[in-house]
Scaffold this active site. Structure first.
Site, PDB file in Angstrom:
ATOM      1  N   GLU A   5      -2.674   9.122   7.809  1.00  0.00           N
ATOM      2  CA  GLU A   5      -1.221   8.917   7.892  1.00  0.00           C
ATOM      3  C   GLU A   5      -0.595   9.688   9.058  1.00  0.00           C
ATOM      4  O   GLU A   5       0.440   9.294   9.577  1.00  0.00           O
ATOM      5  CB  GLU A   5      -0.547   9.323   6.577  1.00  0.00           C
ATOM      6  CG  GLU A   5      -0.786   8.352   5.432  1.00  0.00           C
ATOM      7  CD  GLU A   5      -0.049   7.019   5.569  1.00  0.00           C
ATOM      8  OE1 GLU A   5       1.039   6.982   6.176  1.00  0.00           O
ATOM      9  OE2 GLU A   5      -0.569   6.002   5.075  1.00  0.00           O
TER      10      GLU A   5
ATOM     11  N   CYS B  77      -4.179  -1.148  -2.220  1.00  0.00           N
ATOM     12  CA  CYS B  77      -4.192   0.293  -2.462  1.00  0.00           C
ATOM     13  C   CYS B  77      -5.037   0.509  -3.708  1.00  0.00           C
ATOM     14  O   CYS B  77      -4.750  -0.088  -4.758  1.00  0.00           O
ATOM     15  CB  CYS B  77      -2.757   0.781  -2.687  1.00  0.00           C
ATOM     16  SG  CYS B  77      -2.615   2.488  -3.248  1.00  0.00           S
TER      17      CYS B  77
ATOM     18  N   ASP C 226       0.860  -1.195   0.000  1.00  0.00           N
ATOM     19  CA  ASP C 226       0.000   0.000   0.000  1.00  0.00           C
ATOM     20  C   ASP C 226       0.888   1.234   0.000  1.00  0.00           C
ATOM     21  O   ASP C 226       2.077   1.160   0.309  1.00  0.00           O
ATOM     22  CB  ASP C 226      -0.910   0.008   1.238  1.00  0.00           C
ATOM     23  CG  ASP C 226      -1.815   1.245   1.283  1.00  0.00           C
ATOM     24  OD1 ASP C 226      -2.476   1.510   0.267  1.00  0.00           O
ATOM     25  OD2 ASP C 226      -1.841   1.941   2.304  1.00  0.00           O
ATOM     26  N   SER C 227       0.272   2.382  -0.317  1.00  0.00           N
ATOM     27  CA  SER C 227       0.999   3.647  -0.309  1.00  0.00           C
ATOM     28  C   SER C 227       1.362   4.073   1.115  1.00  0.00           C
ATOM     29  O   SER C 227       2.183   4.964   1.298  1.00  0.00           O
ATOM     30  CB  SER C 227       0.140   4.738  -0.948  1.00  0.00           C
ATOM     31  OG  SER C 227      -1.041   4.912  -0.194  1.00  0.00           O
TER      32      SER C 227
ATOM     33  N   CYS D 274     -10.753   3.603  -0.915  1.00  0.00           N
ATOM     34  CA  CYS D 274      -9.353   3.798  -0.533  1.00  0.00           C
ATOM     35  C   CYS D 274      -9.186   3.028   0.762  1.00  0.00           C
ATOM     36  O   CYS D 274     -10.031   3.141   1.660  1.00  0.00           O
ATOM     37  CB  CYS D 274      -9.064   5.290  -0.311  1.00  0.00           C
ATOM     38  SG  CYS D 274      -7.434   5.590   0.419  1.00  0.00           S
ATOM     39  N   THR D 275      -8.125   2.247   0.871  1.00  0.00           N
ATOM     40  CA  THR D 275      -8.004   1.379   2.052  1.00  0.00           C
ATOM     41  C   THR D 275      -7.691   2.172   3.325  1.00  0.00           C
ATOM     42  O   THR D 275      -7.762   1.625   4.424  1.00  0.00           O
ATOM     43  CB  THR D 275      -6.942   0.274   1.833  1.00  0.00           C
ATOM     44  OG1 THR D 275      -5.720   0.860   1.376  1.00  0.00           O
ATOM     45  CG2 THR D 275      -7.422  -0.743   0.819  1.00  0.00           C
ATOM     46  N   HIS D 276      -7.365   3.457   3.195  1.00  0.00           N
ATOM     47  CA  HIS D 276      -7.206   4.298   4.391  1.00  0.00           C
ATOM     48  C   HIS D 276      -8.561   4.645   5.029  1.00  0.00           C
ATOM     49  O   HIS D 276      -8.639   4.898   6.221  1.00  0.00           O
ATOM     50  CB  HIS D 276      -6.507   5.625   4.033  1.00  0.00           C
ATOM     51  CG  HIS D 276      -5.039   5.518   3.794  1.00  0.00           C
ATOM     52  ND1 HIS D 276      -4.513   4.997   2.638  1.00  0.00           N
ATOM     53  CD2 HIS D 276      -3.975   5.887   4.557  1.00  0.00           C
ATOM     54  CE1 HIS D 276      -3.183   5.049   2.699  1.00  0.00           C
ATOM     55  NE2 HIS D 276      -2.836   5.592   3.850  1.00  0.00           N
TER      56      HIS D 276
END
Length: 269
Positions: free
Chosen positions: A153, A74, A11-12, A185-187
């Site tokens: 993040e 991601c 992932d990012s 978005c996985t966030h």
């Protein structure tokens, strides 16, 4: 290929941990390696060519670790790099967009589906395409939410700032009367309680969690599932950014003790 080989997740940043959380629940025997490119996060605003380059760097790092399957956890990377990577790798490669689209089509009653994601994911139109492949009946309303990933993040996803930003950002979707909203978005599942509160009685689809069902199915299909053997499953976490911040978020989200290792993938930021 040995069934004991790990499944790799990329992932990012920390977003893919939401997919790992579901994998730990559904696939407790599997060995897992995770790599988050937090130093170069977010991927959403970056040009597609750069996202493809970074995704390959992460993929090659995990291939050296002898993974048996790659999960691109991601949405931005799935949107632009999945097909190319799938084509070139000898192991199964899974992205997060198709499972999310499939779940949304299944869940909607009014055929009005919302999709939120990064600029890159929304610009690619990947969710609309995937939903259209399943049905021509649904109306899809997409919205880029560029401020969401930085909130997660920086470990501020429970803050009052997060509540304000989510409420302001989702305003355009409020009058679209969607009954289903894809967290593209996985966030975003880390912001789920706030998103749910803002959107009210709307069904939220966690595309990352849906992906693990597909992973489970493919493990069985290729006969590479790791069955229980009384050995403690291996969990390894790598980040290109701050290990302290990564560990804080990972420990909180996964509820297991994590000590990520820092790596440098090289290349430009």
């Amino acid at each position: 290929m040995s069934n004991e080989q790990p499944i790799g997740f990329i992932d990012s940043g920390v977003g893919g941990l939401t997919v790992v959380k579901e994998a730990l629940r559904q696939l407790p025997n599997e060995n897992i390696i995770y790599l988050g490119d937090t130093a170069r996060c977010p991927y959403g605003p970056r040009p597609a060519e750069q996202v493809i380059e970074f995704t390959w760097q992460m993929t090659n790092f995990l291939l050296d670790k002898k993974i048996k399957m790659l999960v691109i956890a991601c949405n931005t990377a799935t949107a632009v790099a999945l097909e190319e990577i799938k084509e070139k790798l000898p192991i199964p490669v899974v992205g997060v967009i198709l499972p999310g689209a499939r779940a949304a089509v299944k869940a909607t009653k009014s055929q009005r589906i919302g999709v939120i994601g990064t600029q890159g994911t929304i610009k690619s139109g990947a969710y609309e395409k995937a939903i259209r492949l399943k049905t021509s009946k649904s109306d899809v309303f997409s919205l880029a939410c560029p401020k969401f990933v930085p909130i997660v993040e920086s470990n501020e996803y429970r803050s009052s700032v997060a509540k304000k930003i989510v409420a302001e950002t989702l305003l355009p979707l409020k009058n679209k009367q969607v009954d289903t909203l894809v967290l593209g978005c996985t966030h975003y599942p880390l912001l789920r309680p706030i998103i749910q509160n803002v959107m009210g009685n709307v069904r939220l689809i966690d595309s990352g969690a849906e992906t693990v069902g597909e992973v489970s199915m493919l493990l069985d299909y290729f006969d590479i599932a790791h069955l229980s053997d009384n050995k403690k499953p291996q969990r390894a976490f790598y980040t290109t950014g701050s290990t302290r911040l990564f560990d804080e978020i990972a420990n909180d989200w996964l509820d297991i003790e994590i000590a990520a290792k820092h790596i440098d993938l090289g290349g430009k930021n």
